[in-house]
Structure formats: structure tokens, C-alpha cells
Design an enzyme around this catalytic site. Structure first.
Site, short mmCIF file in Angstrom:
data_model
loop_
_atom_site.label_atom_id
_atom_site.label_comp_id
_atom_site.label_asym_id
_atom_site.label_seq_id
_atom_site.Cartn_x
_atom_site.Cartn_y
_atom_site.Cartn_z
N ASP A 26 89.16 59.09 62.55
CA ASP A 26 90.21 58.31 61.60
C ASP A 26 90.39 59.30 60.29
O ASP A 26 91.38 59.42 59.81
CB ASP A 26 89.42 57.19 61.43
CG ASP A 26 90.39 56.16 60.40
OD1 ASP A 26 91.60 56.59 60.07
OD2 ASP A 26 89.89 55.28 60.04
N ASP A 62 93.61 62.16 59.12
CA ASP A 62 94.41 62.06 57.83
C ASP A 62 94.26 63.36 57.29
O ASP A 62 95.30 63.72 56.65
CB ASP A 62 93.73 60.65 57.10
CG ASP A 62 94.49 59.51 57.47
OD1 ASP A 62 95.35 59.62 58.46
OD2 ASP A 62 94.26 58.76 56.64
N ASP A 98 80.59 66.87 58.65
CA ASP A 98 80.62 67.38 57.40
C ASP A 98 81.31 68.82 57.29
O ASP A 98 82.29 69.17 56.50
CB ASP A 98 79.45 67.23 56.52
CG ASP A 98 78.17 67.72 57.45
OD1 ASP A 98 78.30 67.91 58.66
OD2 ASP A 98 77.06 67.49 56.89
N TYR A 107 83.85 50.90 64.43
CA TYR A 107 84.84 49.74 64.04
C TYR A 107 84.89 48.75 65.01
O TYR A 107 85.44 47.60 64.73
CB TYR A 107 86.28 50.57 64.10
CG TYR A 107 86.41 51.57 63.21
CD1 TYR A 107 85.63 51.89 61.93
CD2 TYR A 107 87.68 52.42 63.17
CE1 TYR A 107 85.67 52.73 61.20
CE2 TYR A 107 87.82 53.42 62.20
CZ TYR A 107 86.84 53.62 61.11
OH TYR A 107 87.11 54.54 60.01
N LYS A 147 77.68 63.94 64.55
CA LYS A 147 76.65 64.02 63.37
C LYS A 147 75.23 64.00 63.98
O LYS A 147 74.52 63.39 64.03
CB LYS A 147 77.18 62.85 62.42
CG LYS A 147 76.14 63.26 61.23
CD LYS A 147 76.53 63.99 60.25
CE LYS A 147 75.49 64.11 58.79
NZ LYS A 147 75.61 65.33 58.21
#
Ligand code: NAD
Length: 361
Positions: free
Chosen positions: A251, A255, A227, A146, A195
Site C-alpha cells: 500500500d 503510492d 525500510d 488490514y 521486514k
């Protein structure tokens, strides 16, 4: 102890829920012999109305001089409020980004707790929700994809966009230290999510996390690919204590974790820098649709205040007392309208604050 707290009531339901959190904090102060010193500052729409900008330099300076900041929420109805006719850098949310940047808040903490009494709101299968869960997502907030270089270009008539994911070891180390420090106050387990089978930034993440882990021999460390983590959160959420991860993964996973609790009015959060300073706020927004009706659920803000006691002031006993009060009130069947269910007693926002304050032991 004197606790020097800056409050940002903000917009919408913000002032109502901060008032109730203060009610609970004042009772904590009474019971445990502390002095609460509150200073209010304006941010978001409330600041735009008075100063024409969502955050003033004076407000930032006041926040910096405090030990911690307790916030309600900011923003209005994004389709009807005149605040959203303003250019983006003058809208309410710019105030929040501005204060996070000014205070160098690089670590975001979001607990996701399933209370037995609210298990019906959990969208997971009963055999999974019956085990309950109590995890905390520790997300790096100021680096990664980001904040990397980005561009969109056209090459040979084909549009191409590039985003860059960069982390250096200093950024990884400081968030890892936060993760392990906080795990020491909890169940002493860190799941570092990356990852590493694909990304170089993840391989560096993993190796720096392992270096930091050596300083915390009591904490169990496991690595998990992002994942797999997304699947495990719905398959077996009880396995997690602290999930430590980078900005974008955090992020998405935070959620996901909060949705499996099913109750937006119950979700606390904190953003910390490398000192004890932090900004504490509910995960939800300013709920303009219910503002001023005294029906908002103040529990997320009250639990954010408990995080403030624990992480900025090291007042673990006091934080436990606040969390126990929440458990007790729920057990007694008291509910604000958003978490109301058959057989329970509906209470107002201020009523809930009073009940919680009364149960501080
Ligand atoms: P929201 O979280 O404010 O509301 C979503 C829904 O949840 C609404 O129906 C609302 O009534 C309900 N809700 C939220 N908190 C509740 C509570 N404590 N008790 C009972 N019900 C509650 O999200 P939104 O409607 O998308 O956003 C409204 C405004 O809040 C926007 O301006 C948005 O930008 C802002 N916002 C601010 C923050 C923040 O201050 N950190 C975070 C998210 C959204």
C-alpha cells in the site's frame, strides 16, 4: 480470438476514459484480427442512482461470466455529492470493495514507469530521473494487517488497540507465483520486500518466496527490507523490475513509486485472482472536478487495457503495440492538460484516444 470484456464506466471522468480505451482496443482488434465483445455494468454512484445500491448481484454475475473487467473509476465529490450522505455500505466505494471480494482479487499490480518525455514531472534529481525506470509493484491485497483481527480495549484505565498481522503459506505462495509469472514477461527480476529482521510473518514470507523461486530458475530473486526499499525507490528506482510484497508494505510503497513518476493520469493498475481473470483500472479516481469537460487524460486507462491484453489474454504483441503507441504520442509532443508542458500540443481526452488508436501498428 474473442475477448469477452465487461466494462464499468463508473462515475465522473470514468465514462470518458473508458470510451477512449475502447477506441484503442477496437483498433487493436482490427489490426490483429480479434473480436471484442463488451458488456457494460453499473457500479458506484451510477448504480446507486439506478438501483439504490453501489453494486447489484446481477452486475457481479455478469462480471464473473466475462474474461476480464475494464473499469474507469467510481465516486463523486465526497463533500457535495448526495452519495456521501448514505451509510458507508451504500456509498460508491463499497461497490469497488464488493466486486474485489466477489471476484477474489488477491493480487494488485501497479506499474510505475517514467517516460523520458515526462521526466520533468518526476520530483527526483535529474541524475536519477535521467536513467528512467519501469517497475511493477505486486501487492497482496486480501490478507495481512488490514484483514487480521482487531480490537480496542481499556485496561486499568488505559486504552489499548490491537491489530493482527497474519499470513499463511497458501496466501504467500499464490501471490509469489503471480509475481514470478509476471516477472517472466518482464525483465526477470523479483525483489521480495519484507521486514524479516523483526516479523515472523515476514520470515515465513521469505521462506515461501524462496520455495516458489525454485520453479522459476530464470528469474533473479533478491530480498529487501521494507525500510531500505522505501529509500531505494527514491535513490535508485532503475534497479527494480517486480517488487513483490504484502498488503500494508505494498500500500505504502506503491503510492511512493507512483508519486515518483509525477503524473497521476498515466498510472495503470490491475487486480488479479488465481485464474487469468482480472480487473483493470487506472490508479486515479473519478476526478469530478474535470468530469464532462473532455480534458481528462485517458492514458492510465489505455495502459490498463494493455495490461488486460497482456495478463488476461496473453496477447503480448498487442499489449506492446498499445504501449508503443503511448510512447509515440508522447514523443510527438501531444499532451492532455494535466501533463502539458511548454512546446507541446494540447489535446482533449477524445483527441488523445484518437491519436493513440491511429498509432496502433
Ligand atoms: P482523483 O484521483 O479523482 O483526483 C485527484 C486530482 O487529480 C484531481 O485534481 C483530478 O482532476 C486529477 N486527475 C485524476 N485523474 C486524472 C486524469 N485521468 N486526467 C487528468 N487529471 C486527473 O482523486 P480524488 O479527487 O481524491 O477523488 C475523487 C473521487 O474518486 C472520490 O469519490 C474518490 O473516492 C474516488 N476514487 C475512486 C477510485 C477508484 O475508482 N478506484 C480511486 C481513487 C479515488
Amino acid at each position: 480470438m474473442e475477448l469477452n470484456i465487461v466494462c464499468i464506466p463508473g462515475d465522473g471522468i470514468g465514462p470518458e476514459i473508458v470510451k477512449e480505451a475502447k477506441k484503442v482496443l477496437n483498433r487493436v482488434a482490427e489490426r490483429y484480427g480479434h473480436q471484442m465483445k463488451y458488456t457494460d455494468i453499473l457500479m458506484g454512484g451510477a448504480s446507486i442512482d439506478v438501483h439504490g445500491v453501489p453494486l447489484t448481484e446481477e452486475a457481479v454475475a455478469t462480471a464473473k461470466a466475462a474474461d476480464a473487467v475494464l473499469m474507469g473509476s467510481i465516486g463523486g465529490d465526497t463533500t457535495t455529492s448526495p452519495w456521501y450522505q448514505l451509510p458507508p455500505h451504500l456509498r460508491p466505494e463499497a461497490g469497488l470493495l464488493g466486486i474485489r471480494k466477489a471476484l477474489n482479487l488477491f493480487a494488485n499490480l501497479r506499474p510505475a514507469v517514467l517516460y523520458g518525455e515526462l521526466a520533468d514531472a518526476c520530483p527526483l534529481k535529474k541524475e536519477i530521473s535521467a536513467q528512467g525506470f519501469d517497475m511493477l509493484i505486486m501487492r497482496e491485497l486480501t490478507g495481512g494487517l488490514y484483514f487480521g483481527e482487531r480490537k480496542t480495549v481499556e485496561e486499568n484505565g488505559i486504552r489499548k488497540a490491537v491489530d493482527t498481522l497474519t499470513y499463511d503459506e497458501t496466501e504467500i505462495r499464490r501471490i509469489a507465483v503471480k509475481g514470478f509469472t509476471i516477472a517472466m514477461k518482464r525483465k526477470k527480476k523479483v525483489t521480495s520486500v519484507d521486514k524479516a529482521n523483526v516479523l515472523d510473518s515476514s520470515r515465513l514470507w521469505r521462506s515461501v518466496v524462496e520455495e516458489v523461486a525454485k520453479d522459476y530458475p530464470e528469474v533473479e530473486l533478491e530480498h529487501m527490507l521494507v525500510d531500505n526499499c522505501a529509500m531505494q525507490l527514491v535513490k535508485n528506482p532503475a534497479q527494480f523490475d517486480v517488487i513483490l510484497t504484502e498488503n500494508m508494505f505494498g500500500d505504502i510503497l506503491s503510492d511512493e513509486a507512483s508519486m515518483v513518476t509525477g503524473s497521476i493520469g498515466m498510472l495503470a493498475s490491475a487486480s488479479l485472482n488465481d485464474t487469468k481473470f482480472g480487473l483493470y483500472e487506472p490508479s486515479h479516481g473519478s476526478a469530478p472536478d474535470i468530469a464532462g469537460k473532455d480534458i481528462a487524460n485517458p492514458i492510465a486507462t489505455v495502459l490498463s487495457a494493455a495490461m488486460m491484453l497482456r495478463y488476461s489474454f496473453d496477447l503480448d504483441k498487442e499489449a506492446d503495440a498499445v504501449e508503443a503507441a503511448v510512447q509515440e504520442v508522447l514523443k510527438d509532443g501531444c499532451r492532455t492538460v494535466d501533463i502539458m508542458s511548454a512546446g507541446c500540443r494540447q489535446v482533449s481526452c477524445s483527441g488523445m484516444g484518437t491519436l493513440l488508436a491511429e498509432r496502433i501498428r
